[in-house]
Scaffold this motif. Structure first.
Motif, mmCIF file in Angstrom:
data_model
loop_
_atom_site.group_PDB
_atom_site.id
_atom_site.type_symbol
_atom_site.label_atom_id
_atom_site.label_comp_id
_atom_site.label_asym_id
_atom_site.label_seq_id
_atom_site.Cartn_x
_atom_site.Cartn_y
_atom_site.Cartn_z
ATOM 1 N N ASP A 146 0.496 -1.182 -0.125
ATOM 2 C CA ASP A 146 0.051 -0.129 0.005
ATOM 3 C C ASP A 146 1.045 1.418 -0.055
ATOM 4 O O ASP A 146 0.804 2.160 0.786
ATOM 5 N N LEU A 147 1.690 1.215 -0.841
ATOM 6 C CA LEU A 147 2.525 2.186 -0.980
ATOM 7 C C LEU A 147 1.874 3.530 -1.460
ATOM 8 O O LEU A 147 1.266 3.711 -2.219
ATOM 9 N N ASP A 148 2.220 4.770 -0.467
ATOM 10 C CA ASP A 148 1.457 5.716 -0.904
ATOM 11 C C ASP A 148 2.369 6.807 -2.050
ATOM 12 O O ASP A 148 3.495 6.463 -2.176
ATOM 13 N N GLU A 149 1.877 7.465 -2.603
ATOM 14 C CA GLU A 149 2.623 8.409 -3.682
ATOM 15 C C GLU A 149 3.934 9.016 -3.128
ATOM 16 O O GLU A 149 4.916 8.978 -3.600
ATOM 17 N N LYS A 150 3.815 9.735 -1.915
ATOM 18 C CA LYS A 150 5.103 10.184 -1.257
ATOM 19 C C LYS A 150 6.236 9.001 -1.203
ATOM 20 O O LYS A 150 7.384 9.483 -1.331
ATOM 21 N N ILE A 151 5.944 7.889 -0.670
ATOM 22 C CA ILE A 151 6.762 6.930 -0.454
ATOM 23 C C ILE A 151 7.306 6.576 -1.840
ATOM 24 O O ILE A 151 8.507 6.370 -2.069
ATOM 25 N N ALA A 152 6.488 6.451 -2.742
ATOM 26 C CA ALA A 152 7.124 5.949 -4.108
ATOM 27 C C ALA A 152 8.024 7.289 -4.762
ATOM 28 O O ALA A 152 8.910 6.865 -5.410
ATOM 29 N N GLN A 153 7.577 8.270 -4.540
ATOM 30 C CA GLN A 153 8.499 9.519 -5.006
ATOM 31 C C GLN A 153 9.775 9.462 -4.349
ATOM 32 O O GLN A 153 10.940 9.787 -4.907
ATOM 33 N N ILE A 154 9.791 9.143 -3.231
ATOM 34 C CA ILE A 154 11.252 8.950 -2.339
ATOM 35 C C ILE A 154 11.996 7.937 -3.123
ATOM 36 O O ILE A 154 13.225 8.295 -3.254
ATOM 37 N N HIS A 155 11.428 7.050 -3.499
ATOM 38 C CA HIS A 155 12.309 5.768 -3.903
ATOM 39 C C HIS A 155 12.388 6.280 -5.334
ATOM 40 O O HIS A 155 13.917 5.854 -5.827
ATOM 41 N N LYS A 156 11.684 6.700 -5.986
ATOM 42 C CA LYS A 156 12.187 7.190 -7.480
ATOM 43 C C LYS A 156 13.156 8.097 -7.432
ATOM 44 O O LYS A 156 14.242 8.129 -8.282
ATOM 45 N N LEU A 157 13.160 9.045 -6.494
ATOM 46 C CA LEU A 157 14.172 9.983 -6.388
ATOM 47 C C LEU A 157 15.662 9.454 -6.044
ATOM 48 O O LEU A 157 16.853 9.787 -6.553
ATOM 49 N N PHE A 158 15.530 8.374 -5.055
ATOM 50 C CA PHE A 158 16.556 7.749 -4.721
ATOM 51 C C PHE A 158 17.327 6.963 -5.835
ATOM 52 O O PHE A 158 18.634 7.129 -6.071
ATOM 53 N N TYR A 159 16.655 6.017 -6.713
ATOM 54 C CA TYR A 159 17.122 5.526 -7.909
ATOM 55 C C TYR A 159 17.595 6.506 -8.859
ATOM 56 O O TYR A 159 18.709 6.289 -9.545
ATOM 57 N N ALA A 160 16.884 7.628 -8.803
ATOM 58 C CA ALA A 160 17.525 8.615 -10.079
ATOM 59 C C ALA A 160 18.868 9.033 -9.526
ATOM 60 O O ALA A 160 19.968 9.233 -10.202
ATOM 61 N N GLU A 161 18.970 9.463 -8.227
ATOM 62 C CA GLU A 161 20.449 9.877 -7.629
ATOM 63 C C GLU A 161 21.655 8.900 -7.668
ATOM 64 O O GLU A 161 22.527 9.154 -8.124
ATOM 65 N N LEU A 162 21.063 7.729 -7.497
ATOM 66 C CA LEU A 162 21.996 6.449 -7.569
ATOM 67 C C LEU A 162 22.525 6.305 -9.025
ATOM 68 O O LEU A 162 23.775 6.273 -9.372
ATOM 69 N N MET A 163 21.605 6.537 -9.808
ATOM 70 C CA MET A 163 21.853 6.297 -11.369
ATOM 71 C C MET A 163 22.498 7.292 -11.864
ATOM 72 O O MET A 163 23.837 7.266 -12.689
ATOM 73 N N LYS A 164 22.387 8.585 -11.292
ATOM 74 C CA LYS A 164 23.233 9.783 -11.849
ATOM 75 C C LYS A 164 24.657 9.781 -11.407
ATOM 76 O O LYS A 164 25.709 10.053 -12.198
ATOM 77 N N LEU A 165 25.012 9.253 -10.126
ATOM 78 C CA LEU A 165 26.417 8.868 -9.597
ATOM 79 C C LEU A 165 27.080 8.093 -10.652
ATOM 80 O O LEU A 165 28.280 8.256 -10.844
ATOM 81 N N PHE A 166 26.566 6.919 -11.215
ATOM 82 C CA PHE A 166 27.028 5.971 -11.780
ATOM 83 C C PHE A 166 27.278 6.478 -13.201
ATOM 84 O O PHE A 166 28.210 6.212 -13.944
ATOM 85 N N VAL A 167 26.379 7.363 -13.691
ATOM 86 C CA VAL A 167 26.633 7.930 -15.089
ATOM 87 C C VAL A 167 27.826 8.926 -14.865
ATOM 88 O O VAL A 167 28.545 8.759 -16.135
ATOM 89 N N VAL A 168 27.967 9.778 -13.847
ATOM 90 C CA VAL A 168 29.008 10.597 -13.845
ATOM 91 C C VAL A 168 30.532 9.651 -13.679
ATOM 92 O O VAL A 168 31.447 9.813 -14.419
ATOM 93 N N GLU A 169 30.424 8.650 -12.950
ATOM 94 C CA GLU A 169 31.729 7.822 -12.630
ATOM 95 C C GLU A 169 31.878 7.157 -13.689
ATOM 96 O O GLU A 169 33.168 6.860 -14.136
ATOM 97 N N GLY A 170 30.719 6.511 -14.519
ATOM 98 C CA GLY A 170 30.919 5.832 -15.710
ATOM 99 C C GLY A 170 31.409 6.251 -17.225
ATOM 100 O O GLY A 170 31.419 5.718 -18.088
ATOM 101 N N GLY A 171 31.532 7.855 -16.956
ATOM 102 C CA GLY A 171 32.093 8.517 -18.067
ATOM 103 C C GLY A 171 30.788 8.894 -18.969
ATOM 104 O O GLY A 171 31.019 9.244 -20.183
ATOM 105 N N GLY A 172 29.604 8.642 -18.321
ATOM 106 C CA GLY A 172 28.405 8.861 -19.416
ATOM 107 C C GLY A 172 28.354 10.475 -19.684
ATOM 108 O O GLY A 172 27.974 10.796 -20.775
ATOM 109 N N THR A 173 28.729 11.480 -18.607
ATOM 110 C CA THR A 173 28.566 12.785 -19.139
ATOM 111 C C THR A 173 29.791 13.375 -20.034
ATOM 112 O O THR A 173 29.562 14.431 -20.576
ATOM 113 N N LYS A 174 30.730 12.510 -19.872
ATOM 114 C CA LYS A 174 31.894 13.060 -20.979
ATOM 115 C C LYS A 174 31.643 12.844 -22.269
ATOM 116 O O LYS A 174 31.898 13.788 -23.232
ATOM 117 N N ASN A 175 30.839 11.789 -22.763
ATOM 118 C CA ASN A 175 30.627 11.482 -24.095
ATOM 119 C C ASN A 175 29.203 11.912 -24.409
ATOM 120 O O ASN A 175 28.487 11.350 -25.411
#
Length: 839
Positions: free
Chosen positions: A312-341
């Motif tokens: 019974d996840l409410d929208e607030k909890i869902a948004q917290i998780h989506k933001l977490f996953y977005a930040e997680l992926m952003k760190l790997f994009v930067v570390e993995g060279g995604g921003t350079k190319n």
């Protein structure tokens, strides 16, 4: 005339008449003095004066008699008291450190203003919460968690200590701890270790779905999800999309069987948070919980996100998780060279990352629904029979489902099993090696195959990537740990900061528990503590046998089989006998390599060795093994081995070594009795003395048993939590409630038998007024003292165990000896008219 007359008549006496000749011819006298002086008035007096003279003569005699009587009474009383004192021994107090500690703990926990016959839990535990404040890191806190924290501190201190002449595995445990504590090195290495591992798994540095370079054609993108899932299982020990394990054969406990279904080992990495795991009703997990082992109290858990379990996840909890996953992926994009190319602007890249987070969350929700669809309730009369299939039969069944859903069927299951066993020394025979798959798990496997057949490869890659990175990243940099911590706190509504040293001690304990146990094991255990525990277990088993003998609902043949199972029941106490033997620990951890500068790789190496070890034992005979590490604050009953396991940390305060037998039997004794009784509860009754799931109860006994369980179901279903406006699920908690009730009855009978063979036990300081039976019940009530938040209580209601309050009161309400011990009037809350009793 009137003698001594007055104005109103006679004053002193009656009228005196004299004859005339007798009258003296004398002049009248003026007063009495003149009469006395003249000798005329002689011995003239009243009756009062005569009485007074007599009384004065008798007074000394009376006084002497009274004093004599009082002296005689005092002599008699003193003689009686002296006689009693001579024949009565003085009260003997237990003044040992253990008794004094127990007395203080009990006194501080109790609310003596409560009536024990009305609310015994309040009486025994009313002040426990104020004396044991709940740490922020815990949603619930009780004696079990209090002890586990102390164990972590003990482990931490040992791992920090400089020691010499330790086995290699012990030194490896210390190296692993140092690597975990070296946050400077972890931060310096960044995400490079994770990215290197992703490459070995066939995964990119960041999800392709993000399309950072803006040149990916999703329609032609190829990704072998099955090959990656196999690598994830063999290299880091994690189940993704497919669940696989090896279990003892249900009908022949000497051999192993393959089992498949929904994912189970979703996080094989060390625990970071101490939340209670929610107990889902999935068949494969049911087998783990009900067949593999049944625990007194689950305290050591693998990390699981609340979003992964909440329906019974409410929208607030869902948004917290989506933001977490977005930040997680952003760190790997930067570390993995995604921003350079990248050909995208920063805004466009962020939009792609957010879209990827949303897509992952949708995929996760879809797959979670597939896993939830195979939930099932286990009835008392469920024989736990799980079908066996050849791999071809499973493939044919899932292919049909895929095609019915307009998908293209592809070979999955044989390729998966071959890939898994390629890292082992075992070669499967797909004609003979059948696979255990429950009906619910077969349904999941079919729906999952249909789902992946219709899902774009780039989305499958995204899903697997996040699942894998999520569990690895928390063991890397400070930045990622902070990211995890923030999301965790937001979704749980509180901060749960655990010291790094305790986290690392916990991680080492999770991964190298036997090596840690070696370091903190007491070498005197075998000669001092273990004999006492073995004696207690034997007395408990004897008590159960006696209760079975009194049971009228069992026929004679079932009783005989029950006696045999009790006799054959084995006990694993403290730690393995081989643990302190030279060379055995190295043999146990053979193949493990630890580098103090590579914390993440250390965890993965351990998981790889463990996975291979499990796969290699498939052809080996089943030997009795420990269900847990000796450092876990818990106890277990393993149905398939007819064995109870009692870790060494359960043989210490606050469960044992409490100073008095009445306290020890009320605490640890009831826990051990609980585990013994599990062998004969609603699930344990399916397994015979050899751990085989074969019929050994008569049909009439089963019918009587099922009828009697309805009393427990009804009783516990009436227990109500007003703060949640919910009742306990009496059916879901049935097996644990039967074990609780039987365990206490066995422990009390064992205590009485134990005390009859010994001198009367001394009194507990401050509790001199209490009998051993009262102390026994008080110790049992104190065992379940604790405090929980509202969220923790919600989890409690979904657990197989009843919440602590009702665990304590429900058992005592069913026990007549409790009502007698505390003189509870009939009809009071703790002395109801109806009681539920099986054993």
């Amino acid at each position: 005339m009137n003698a001594w007359s007055g104005e109103d008549g006679d004053v002193m006496g009656p009228t005196v008449t004299r004859a005339g000749s007798a009258k003296p011819n004398t002049p009248p006298l003026k007063n009495g003095n003149d009469l006395r002086e003249s000798g005329y008035l002689i011995a003239v007096g009243s009756r009062t004066s005569r009485f007074r003279r007599k009384y004065r003569k008798r007074m000394p005699v009376i006084i002497i008699i009274v004093i004599f009587i009082l002296i005689l009474i005092a002599f008699i009383v003193i003689s009686i008291l002296y006689a009693l004192a001579v024949h009565r021994k003085p009260i003997k107090l237990c003044e040992s450190t253990e008794c004094l500690r127990s007395a203080v703990n009990l006194a501080l926990s109790m609310d003596t203003s409560a009536n024990p016959c009305d609310n015994f839990y309040q009486y025994a535990c009313g002040n426990w919460a104020s004396d044991h404040p709940r740490p922020d890191a815990y949603q619930s806190y009780d004696w079990f968690q209090d002890k586990q924290i102390k164990v972590y501190f003990l482990v931490r201190d040992f791992l920090n200590r400089n020691t010499s002449h330790q086995p290699k595995a012990v030194q490896q445990a210390k190296d692993m701890y140092n690597g975990c504590m070296d946050t400077d090195t972890l931060d310096k290495r960044g995400l490079k270790p994770v990215i290197a591992i992703l490459e070995t798994l066939g995964l990119p540095p960041y999800p392709t779905y993000i399309n950072a370079t803006d040149d990916v054609d999703y329609s032609t993108y190829a990704f072998d999800w099955l090959d990656t899932v196999i690598k994830v299982k063999t290299q880091i020990g994690m189940d993704v999309l497919i669940g696989f394990d090896i279990f003892t054969d249900l009908k022949n406990s000497t051999i192993f069987k393959l089992m498949m279904g929904s994912p189970e080992a979703t996080n094989p990495f060390p625990s970071t948070y101490r939340d209670r795991k929610r107990h889902g009703k999935r068949t494969l997990k049911d087998l783990v919980n009900f067949i593999e082992k049944t625990s007194t109290r689950d305290l050591i858990h693998k990390i699981e996100r609340r979003s992964d379990k909440s329906e019974d996840l409410d929208e607030k909890i869902a948004q917290i998780h989506k933001l977490f996953y977005a930040e997680l992926m952003k760190l790997f994009v930067v570390e993995g060279g995604g921003t350079k190319n990248s050909k995208l602007t920063e805004v466009e890249l962020d939009e792609n990352i957010i879209e990827a987070a949303n897509e992952y969350f949708e995929a996760y929700s879809d797959i979670y629904e597939l896993e939830s669809s195979n939930s099932t309730e286990m009835d008392d009369d469920d024989d736990l029979n799980i079908p066996e299939y050849t791999v071809d039969e499973i493939q044919a069944h899932t292919d049909a489902v895929v095609e019915n859903n307009n998908g293209t069927a592809t070979p999955i299951w044989k390729k998966y099993l071959e890939g898994i066993f390629n890292v082992s020394n075992t070669v499967l025979d797909f004609e003979k090696d059948k696979i255990l798959v429950s009906d619910e798990d077969l349904k999941y496997m079919s729906l999952m195959a249909a789902y992946v057949a219709k899902t774009p490869p780039v989305v499958l890659e995204l899903y697997i990537w996040v699942k894998v990175v999520e569990v690895m990243s928390v063991h890397t940099t400070t930045e990622l740990r902070t990211l995890f911590q923030r999301a965790y706190d937001q979704t749980h509504g509180h901060k749960s900061i655990t010291p790094r040293s305790v986290q690392c001690a916990n991680a080492v304990n999770d991964m190298l528990g036997m090596a840690v146990s070696y370091g903190i094991a007491d070498p005197h255990f075998f000669n001092v503590t273990k004999p006492k525990i073995i004696t207690m277990i034997d007395e408990l088993k004897d008590s159960l046998a006696h209760l079975v003998g009194q049971a009228r609902w069992m026929d004679d043949n079932t009783k005989i089989a029950t006696y045999q199972k009790i006799i054959e029941m084995k006990s694993l106490v403290g730690f393995p006998d081989w643990l302190l033997e030279e060379g055995r620990l190295e043999e146990y951890y053979e193949g493990i390599d630890i580098d103090a500068e590579k914390h993440l790789e250390n965890i993965i190496n351990i998981n790889q060795v463990k996975t291979k070890k499990v796969l290699n034992m498939f052809r080996e005979p089943n030997n009795i093994t420990w269900a847990t590490d000796p450092t876990e604050v818990n106890a277990y009953h393993t149905f398939r081995e007819n064995t109870i396991t009692v870790p060494m940390v359960m043989l210490q305060h606050p469960f044992f070594d409490l100073g008095l037998d009445s306290l020890n039997y009320g605490s640890l004794g009831t826990v051990l009795g609980h585990e013994i009784t599990h062998g004969f509860d609603s699930v344990g009754r399916h397994f015979d003395k050899n751990g085989n799931m074969l019929p050994w109860w008569s049909n009439s006994t089963i019918d009587s048993f099922v009828n009697m369980t309805r009393c427990f179901i009804d009783q516990y279903s009436e227990y109500y939590l007003p703060e949640l406006d919910k009742h306990v699920d009496g059916k879901n908690t049935l097996a644990e409630n039967i074990a609780d009730n039987g365990g206490l009855r066995e422990a009390l009978a064992a205590l009485k038998h134990h005390l009859r063979k010994r001198e009367p036990e001394p009194k507990l300081p401050g509790f001199e007024h209490m009998t051993p039976e009262q102390l026994f019940f008080l110790s049992y009530g104190n065992l379940w003292c604790g405090v929980s938040t509202k969220d923790a209580l919600k989890s409690d209601l979904e657990d197989a165990h009843t919440p602590h309050l009702f665990r304590a009161q429900g058992v005592l309400q069913n026990n007549e000896d409790f009502a007698k011990a505390f003189h509870c009037r009939p009809g009071s809350n703790m002395n109801p008219g109806k009681r539920c009793i099986i054993f």
